[in-house]
Design a protein around this motif. Sequence first.
Motif, short mmCIF file in Angstrom:
data_model
loop_
_atom_site.label_atom_id
_atom_site.label_comp_id
_atom_site.label_asym_id
_atom_site.label_seq_id
_atom_site.Cartn_x
_atom_site.Cartn_y
_atom_site.Cartn_z
N ARG A 12 0.76 -1.08 0.00
CA ARG A 12 -0.08 0.05 0.07
C ARG A 12 0.74 1.32 -0.01
N TYR A 13 0.44 2.28 -0.71
CA TYR A 13 0.97 3.67 -0.50
C TYR A 13 -0.12 4.60 -0.07
N ASN A 14 -0.13 5.01 1.25
CA ASN A 14 -1.09 5.28 1.91
C ASN A 14 -2.31 4.57 1.84
N ALA A 17 -3.63 0.40 -2.80
CA ALA A 17 -2.85 -0.83 -2.79
C ALA A 17 -2.49 -0.89 -4.33
N ALA A 18 -1.04 -0.69 -4.44
CA ALA A 18 -0.45 -0.79 -5.73
C ALA A 18 -0.45 -2.35 -6.20
N VAL A 19 -0.23 -3.26 -4.95
CA VAL A 19 -0.20 -4.85 -5.17
C VAL A 19 -1.28 -5.04 -4.24
N PRO A 37 -0.86 -3.30 -18.24
CA PRO A 37 -0.68 -1.97 -18.75
C PRO A 37 0.03 -1.18 -17.51
N SER A 38 0.52 0.21 -17.88
CA SER A 38 1.12 1.01 -16.91
C SER A 38 0.26 1.30 -15.72
N GLY A 39 0.88 1.14 -14.57
CA GLY A 39 0.02 1.45 -13.37
C GLY A 39 -0.49 0.03 -12.49
N CYS A 40 -0.36 -0.99 -13.36
CA CYS A 40 -1.02 -2.26 -12.87
C CYS A 40 -0.21 -2.74 -11.36
N GLY A 41 0.90 -2.56 -11.18
CA GLY A 41 1.64 -3.03 -10.08
C GLY A 41 2.84 -3.81 -10.38
N LYS A 42 3.35 -3.77 -11.62
CA LYS A 42 4.40 -4.78 -12.12
C LYS A 42 5.81 -4.28 -11.47
N THR A 43 5.91 -3.10 -11.62
CA THR A 43 7.36 -2.63 -11.05
C THR A 43 7.27 -2.95 -9.53
N THR A 44 6.16 -2.41 -8.98
CA THR A 44 6.26 -2.60 -7.54
C THR A 44 6.37 -4.21 -7.05
N THR A 45 5.84 -5.20 -7.79
CA THR A 45 5.98 -6.55 -7.68
C THR A 45 7.55 -6.95 -7.48
P1 ADP Z 1 3.69 -0.75 -13.20
O1 ADP Z 1 5.04 -0.99 -13.22
O2 ADP Z 1 2.47 -1.84 -13.90
O3 ADP Z 1 3.33 0.75 -14.14
P2 ADP Z 1 3.85 0.33 -10.43
O4 ADP Z 1 3.90 -0.86 -9.79
O5 ADP Z 1 4.82 1.29 -10.99
O6 ADP Z 1 2.82 0.01 -12.08
O7 ADP Z 1 2.57 1.30 -9.79
C1 ADP Z 1 1.14 0.63 -9.43
C2 ADP Z 1 0.66 1.67 -8.76
O8 ADP Z 1 1.26 2.28 -7.74
C3 ADP Z 1 0.41 3.12 -9.73
O9 ADP Z 1 -0.94 3.60 -9.30
C4 ADP Z 1 1.47 4.09 -9.20
O10 ADP Z 1 1.00 5.35 -9.01
C5 ADP Z 1 1.46 3.68 -7.67
N1 ADP Z 1 2.70 3.56 -6.99
C6 ADP Z 1 3.79 2.92 -7.35
N2 ADP Z 1 4.80 3.65 -6.47
C7 ADP Z 1 4.30 4.45 -5.71
C8 ADP Z 1 4.97 5.44 -4.79
N3 ADP Z 1 6.30 5.28 -4.33
N4 ADP Z 1 4.16 6.17 -3.68
C9 ADP Z 1 2.86 6.36 -4.20
N5 ADP Z 1 2.40 5.68 -5.51
C10 ADP Z 1 3.22 4.44 -5.97
#
Ligand code: ADP
Length: 225
Positions: A12-14, A17-19, A37-45
């Motif tokens: 979670r960010y605040n 839930a990113a994931v 797609p962009s924003g789905c949570g890949k990079t966070t995972t």
């Molecule tokens: P992807 O890699 O699929 O584009 P991300 O994992 O980068 O997706 O992001 C998933 C969601 O979490 C997005 O809505 C993004 O804005 C949010 N997010 C990612 N990192 C942060 C962060 N450090 N603080 C707040 N929100 C974040």
Amino acid sequence: AAGVEFRNVTRRYNTVAAVDDVSFTIEAGTLVTLLGPSGCGKTTTLRMIAGLEMATSGTILIGGKDVTRLPATDRNVTMVFQSYALFPHMTVADNVAYGLVVSGVRKRDAAAKAAEGLELVGLGGYGQRLPSELSGGQQQRVAVARALVLEPEVLLFDEPLSNLDAKLRRKMRDDIRELQQKLGLTSVYVTHDQEEALAVSDRIIVMNKSVIAQSGTPDELYRRP
Ligand code: ADP
Ligand code: ADP
């Protein structure tokens, strides 16, 4: 190589839930793509596998070991980024050897390993050049070699080909696939490009809006009649 398991992992960010309660298993020695797609949570995972981002809840296992609270420096996981982040003033060989030297490997041994790594990615003769003397595709190969010589348990690719032109992308993804099969690495590969995912993956995890939409082999997901 070690497998990776997520058990009900949330980040979670605040309040967002990113994931969100994601579970999956990546078998040792396979290449699995996180596609979506962009924003789905890949990079966070991916960053949670690396330990660059901590799970808010849930459990992450690497090689059967609970690494949920383990920082990146205590995990044997290496990431290849879309920007190659090579040191411009160092030769290609020194760039590849750098991580080894920092981790205490003797200079001679590091140099020998770097030469092997460059050989593996098809850059055997390029060790004494500077990164700026190489093409974008060659620089990306150097970045792969630099990751490989560290012998990571898990190798992570964050959109590794998005800075390359279409032709080079096709060539590089075939090369990554070949290297993957030859070395039996465990790799997790992030892309938003379905064609790229189909070409490189043993399995694909499709993410959408912070959850897993579906997963399976390329055949199961996209080629079944
Ligand atoms: P992807 O890699 O699929 O584009 P991300 O994992 O980068 O997706 O992001 C998933 C969601 O979490 C997005 O809505 C993004 O804005 C949010 N997010 C990612 N990192 C942060 C962060 N450090 N603080 C707040 N929100 C974040
Ligand atoms: P991607 O290209 O993977 O979608 P982004 O450009 O969305 O990545 O994010 C780049 C960096 O910014 C990442 O480290 C991510 O965690 C962070 N980030 C993404 N979204 C937000 C956000 N809403 N608030 C703060 N940081 C964010």
